[in-house]
Design a protein around this motif. Structure first.
Motif, PDB file in Angstrom:
ATOM      1  N   GLY A   1       8.583   9.865  16.592  1.00 20.16           N
ATOM      2  CA  GLY A   1       9.047   8.531  16.938  1.00 20.16           C
ATOM      3  C   GLY A   1      10.053   8.046  15.907  1.00 20.16           C
ATOM      4  N   ALA A   2      10.761   6.967  16.223  1.00 22.23           N
ATOM      5  CA  ALA A   2      11.813   6.454  15.339  1.00 22.23           C
ATOM      6  C   ALA A   2      11.272   6.125  13.946  1.00 22.23           C
ATOM      7  CB  ALA A   2      12.469   5.229  15.966  1.00 22.23           C
ATOM      8  N   MET A   3      10.131   5.433  13.899  1.00 22.58           N
ATOM      9  CA  MET A   3       9.544   5.074  12.606  1.00 22.58           C
ATOM     10  C   MET A   3       9.091   6.321  11.861  1.00 22.58           C
ATOM     11  SD  MET A   3       8.735   2.423  10.695  1.00 22.58           S
ATOM     12  CE  MET A   3       7.655   1.038  10.845  1.00 22.58           C
ATOM     13  N   ALA A   4       8.491   7.269  12.565  1.00 25.35           N
ATOM     14  CA  ALA A   4       8.026   8.509  11.935  1.00 25.35           C
ATOM     15  C   ALA A   4       9.203   9.339  11.419  1.00 25.35           C
ATOM     16  CB  ALA A   4       7.178   9.317  12.907  1.00 25.35           C
ATOM     17  N   GLN A   5      10.351   9.290  12.089  1.00 28.91           N
ATOM     18  CA  GLN A   5      11.535  10.003  11.605  1.00 28.91           C
ATOM     19  C   GLN A   5      11.981   9.455  10.258  1.00 28.91           C
ATOM     20  OE1 GLN A   5      14.762  10.180  14.462  1.00 28.91           O
ATOM     21  NE2 GLN A   5      13.360  10.764  16.112  1.00 28.91           N
ATOM     22  N   ILE A   6      11.976   8.138  10.146  1.00 30.25           N
ATOM     23  CA  ILE A   6      12.319   7.508   8.866  1.00 30.25           C
ATOM     24  C   ILE A   6      11.283   7.909   7.820  1.00 30.25           C
ATOM     25  CG2 ILE A   6      12.508   5.299   7.645  1.00 30.25           C
ATOM     26  CD1 ILE A   6      13.531   4.137  10.376  1.00 30.25           C
ATOM     27  N   GLY A   7      10.009   7.847   8.208  1.00 32.08           N
ATOM     28  CA  GLY A   7       8.935   8.216   7.293  1.00 32.08           C
ATOM     29  C   GLY A   7       9.038   9.646   6.821  1.00 32.08           C
ATOM     30  N   ALA A   8       9.427  10.556   7.714  1.00 31.00           N
ATOM     31  CA  ALA A   8       9.586  11.961   7.339  1.00 31.00           C
ATOM     32  C   ALA A   8      10.657  12.110   6.266  1.00 31.00           C
ATOM     33  CB  ALA A   8       9.928  12.807   8.563  1.00 31.00           C
ATOM     34  N   ARG A   9      11.770  11.421   6.451  1.00 30.92           N
ATOM     35  CA  ARG A   9      12.857  11.506   5.459  1.00 30.92           C
ATOM     36  C   ARG A   9      12.403  10.948   4.105  1.00 30.92           C
ATOM     37  NH1 ARG A   9      15.934  10.221  10.027  1.00 30.92           N
ATOM     38  NH2 ARG A   9      16.024   8.027   9.502  1.00 30.92           N
ATOM     39  N   VAL A  10      11.748   9.787   4.132  1.00 31.29           N
ATOM     40  CA  VAL A  10      11.289   9.174   2.878  1.00 31.29           C
ATOM     41  C   VAL A  10      10.217  10.050   2.233  1.00 31.29           C
ATOM     42  CG1 VAL A  10      10.168   7.151   1.856  1.00 31.29           C
ATOM     43  CG2 VAL A  10      11.863   6.838   3.662  1.00 31.29           C
ATOM     44  N   PHE A  11       9.262  10.519   3.042  1.00 29.68           N
ATOM     45  CA  PHE A  11       8.183  11.359   2.517  1.00 29.68           C
ATOM     46  C   PHE A  11       8.761  12.615   1.860  1.00 29.68           C
ATOM     47  CE2 PHE A  11       5.101  14.689   2.458  1.00 29.68           C
ATOM     48  CZ  PHE A  11       3.929  14.050   2.084  1.00 29.68           C
TER      49      PHE A  11
ATOM     50  N   PRO B   1       0.519   5.558  -9.811  1.00 30.67           N
ATOM     51  CA  PRO B   1       1.223   4.649  -8.888  1.00 30.67           C
ATOM     52  C   PRO B   1       2.653   5.142  -8.681  1.00 30.67           C
ATOM     53  CG  PRO B   1       0.157   3.424 -10.664  1.00 30.67           C
ATOM     54  CD  PRO B   1       0.047   4.880 -11.007  1.00 30.67           C
ATOM     55  N   GLN B   2       3.172   4.881  -7.504  1.00 30.95           N
ATOM     56  CA  GLN B   2       4.534   5.299  -7.173  1.00 30.95           C
ATOM     57  C   GLN B   2       5.432   4.071  -7.105  1.00 30.95           C
ATOM     58  OE1 GLN B   2       5.128   8.806  -6.836  1.00 30.95           O
ATOM     59  NE2 GLN B   2       3.101   8.602  -7.749  1.00 30.95           N
ATOM     60  N   THR B   3       6.498   4.095  -7.829  1.00 30.24           N
ATOM     61  CA  THR B   3       7.408   2.953  -7.853  1.00 30.24           C
ATOM     62  C   THR B   3       8.628   3.242  -6.991  1.00 30.24           C
ATOM     63  OG1 THR B   3       8.496   3.801  -9.834  1.00 30.24           O
ATOM     64  CG2 THR B   3       6.672   2.272 -10.163  1.00 30.24           C
ATOM     65  N   GLY B   4       9.302   2.196  -6.608  1.00 28.89           N
ATOM     66  CA  GLY B   4      10.562   2.344  -5.891  1.00 28.89           C
ATOM     67  C   GLY B   4      10.431   2.440  -4.379  1.00 28.89           C
ATOM     68  N   LEU B   5       9.213   2.361  -3.838  1.00 28.32           N
ATOM     69  CA  LEU B   5       9.043   2.396  -2.383  1.00 28.32           C
ATOM     70  C   LEU B   5       8.737   0.990  -1.875  1.00 28.32           C
ATOM     71  CD1 LEU B   5       6.818   5.588  -1.994  1.00 28.32           C
ATOM     72  CD2 LEU B   5       9.201   5.334  -1.308  1.00 28.32           C
ATOM     73  N   THR B   6       9.422   0.610  -0.820  1.00 26.36           N
ATOM     74  CA  THR B   6       9.156  -0.688  -0.213  1.00 26.36           C
ATOM     75  C   THR B   6       7.953  -0.587   0.722  1.00 26.36           C
ATOM     76  OG1 THR B   6      10.537  -0.311   1.726  1.00 26.36           O
ATOM     77  CG2 THR B   6      11.637  -1.213  -0.249  1.00 26.36           C
ATOM     78  N   ARG B   7       7.407  -1.727   1.106  1.00 29.22           N
ATOM     79  CA  ARG B   7       6.296  -1.747   2.061  1.00 29.22           C
ATOM     80  C   ARG B   7       6.736  -1.112   3.381  1.00 29.22           C
ATOM     81  NH1 ARG B   7       1.418  -3.334   2.581  1.00 29.22           N
ATOM     82  NH2 ARG B   7       0.560  -3.953   4.573  1.00 29.22           N
ATOM     83  N   ALA B   8       7.952  -1.388   3.807  1.00 24.45           N
ATOM     84  CA  ALA B   8       8.464  -0.812   5.057  1.00 24.45           C
ATOM     85  C   ALA B   8       8.570   0.709   4.958  1.00 24.45           C
ATOM     86  CB  ALA B   8       9.823  -1.424   5.407  1.00 24.45           C
ATOM     87  N   GLU B   9       8.982   1.215   3.805  1.00 20.47           N
ATOM     88  CA  GLU B   9       9.055   2.668   3.632  1.00 20.47           C
ATOM     89  C   GLU B   9       7.667   3.299   3.684  1.00 20.47           C
ATOM     90  OE1 GLU B   9      13.067   3.358   0.967  1.00 20.47           O
ATOM     91  OE2 GLU B   9      11.284   2.554  -0.030  1.00 20.47           O
ATOM     92  N   VAL B  10       6.679   2.658   3.067  1.00 21.80           N
ATOM     93  CA  VAL B  10       5.317   3.188   3.112  1.00 21.80           C
ATOM     94  C   VAL B  10       4.774   3.110   4.536  1.00 21.80           C
ATOM     95  CG1 VAL B  10       2.962   2.986   2.212  1.00 21.80           C
ATOM     96  CG2 VAL B  10       4.912   2.652   0.673  1.00 21.80           C
ATOM     97  N   ASP B  11       5.085   2.021   5.265  1.00 24.33           N
ATOM     98  CA  ASP B  11       4.703   1.936   6.685  1.00 24.33           C
ATOM     99  C   ASP B  11       5.276   3.116   7.464  1.00 24.33           C
ATOM    100  OD1 ASP B  11       3.229  -0.442   6.478  1.00 24.33           O
ATOM    101  OD2 ASP B  11       4.943  -1.713   7.040  1.00 24.33           O
ATOM    102  N   ALA B  12       6.529   3.458   7.183  1.00 21.74           N
ATOM    103  CA  ALA B  12       7.177   4.574   7.870  1.00 21.74           C
ATOM    104  C   ALA B  12       6.518   5.905   7.486  1.00 21.74           C
ATOM    105  CB  ALA B  12       8.673   4.600   7.547  1.00 21.74           C
ATOM    106  N   ILE B  13       6.175   6.061   6.216  1.00 15.27           N
ATOM    107  CA  ILE B  13       5.481   7.275   5.778  1.00 15.27           C
ATOM    108  C   ILE B  13       4.149   7.401   6.502  1.00 15.27           C
ATOM    109  CG2 ILE B  13       4.263   8.339   3.819  1.00 15.27           C
ATOM    110  CD1 ILE B  13       6.564   7.246   2.031  1.00 15.27           C
ATOM    111  N   VAL B  14       3.419   6.310   6.593  1.00 12.61           N
ATOM    112  CA  VAL B  14       2.127   6.327   7.290  1.00 12.61           C
ATOM    113  C   VAL B  14       2.330   6.696   8.760  1.00 12.61           C
ATOM    114  CG1 VAL B  14       0.172   4.911   8.041  1.00 12.61           C
ATOM    115  CG2 VAL B  14       1.004   4.734   5.681  1.00 12.61           C
ATOM    116  N   ALA B  15       3.359   6.146   9.401  1.00 11.63           N
ATOM    117  CA  ALA B  15       3.637   6.491  10.805  1.00 11.63           C
ATOM    118  C   ALA B  15       3.905   7.986  10.942  1.00 11.63           C
ATOM    119  CB  ALA B  15       4.832   5.674  11.317  1.00 11.63           C
ATOM    120  N   PHE B  16       4.653   8.536  10.015  1.00  7.44           N
ATOM    121  CA  PHE B  16       4.945   9.972  10.022  1.00  7.44           C
ATOM    122  C   PHE B  16       3.670  10.791   9.850  1.00  7.44           C
ATOM    123  CE2 PHE B  16       5.729  13.556   6.999  1.00  7.44           C
ATOM    124  CZ  PHE B  16       6.210  14.461   7.935  1.00  7.44           C
ATOM    125  N   VAL B  17       2.893  10.478   8.826  1.00  9.29           N
ATOM    126  CA  VAL B  17       1.658  11.232   8.557  1.00  9.29           C
ATOM    127  C   VAL B  17       0.719  11.140   9.751  1.00  9.29           C
ATOM    128  CG1 VAL B  17      -0.431  11.301   7.112  1.00  9.29           C
ATOM    129  CG2 VAL B  17       1.827  11.086   6.036  1.00  9.29           C
TER     130      VAL B  17
END
Length: 151
Positions: free
Chosen positions: A58-68, A125-141
């Motif tokens: 999905g669109a969100m998971a695609q973003i999450g895959a790139r960030v992950f 802890p991981q720095t530099g990730l926004t809440r939206a980026e973590v949401d996208a990572i979760v969607a991907f996972v």
């Protein structure tokens, strides 16, 4: 007939040793071999699990895959399959939503995690990730987990 103290001690030692062995977390022979240093160096980065990737993310998971893959794969492996000697796979029944909900991923990023399921050490802890980026990572996972029967 009297029972000799040495026999009691031997039975107790065997029972305790069996209990300890039976209750230790089994994180698989690959991870155990990596910790012991018996695996060839070339295999140290081998994935800990084999997965099937979804045909379409999905669109969100695609973003999450790139960030992950840009920020998390150095420890958790590309596509979250884990890395020997570095970090656990997230495409694993331990991380199913009923055990580690989406909020657990946010807390892990924000606060880090003390080692409790695996023997890779604590996650800082991981720095530099926004809440939206973590949401996208979760969607991907979650989408990859679902594809692999982890719901």
């Amino acid at each position: 007939m009297a029972v000799k103290p040495i026999a009691i001690i031997a039975v107790f030692a065997i029972a305790v040793g069996g209990f300890v062995l039976a209750t230790q977390w089994d994180d698989g022979p690959q991870a155990q071999q990596a910790r012991s240093g018996t695996r060839p160096v070339a295999q140290q980065d081998a994935p800990l699990v084999n997965i099937v990737m979804p045909d379409d993310l999905g669109a969100m998971a695609q973003i999450g895959a790139r960030v992950f893959n840009a920020t998390c794969a150095s420890c958790h492996g590309e596509n979250a399959v884990g890395r020997n000697g570095a970090g656990p796979p997230l495409i694993h029944k331990i991380y199913e939503p009923s055990h580690h909900g989406d909020g657990a991923f946010h807390l892990a990023v924000q606060n880090g995690v003390r080692a409790h399921h695996w023997r890779f050490g604590d996650m800082p802890p991981q720095t530099g990730l926004t809440r939206a980026e973590v949401d996208a990572i979760v969607a991907f996972v979650r989408q990859v987990q679902t594809e692999n029967g982890i719901n």
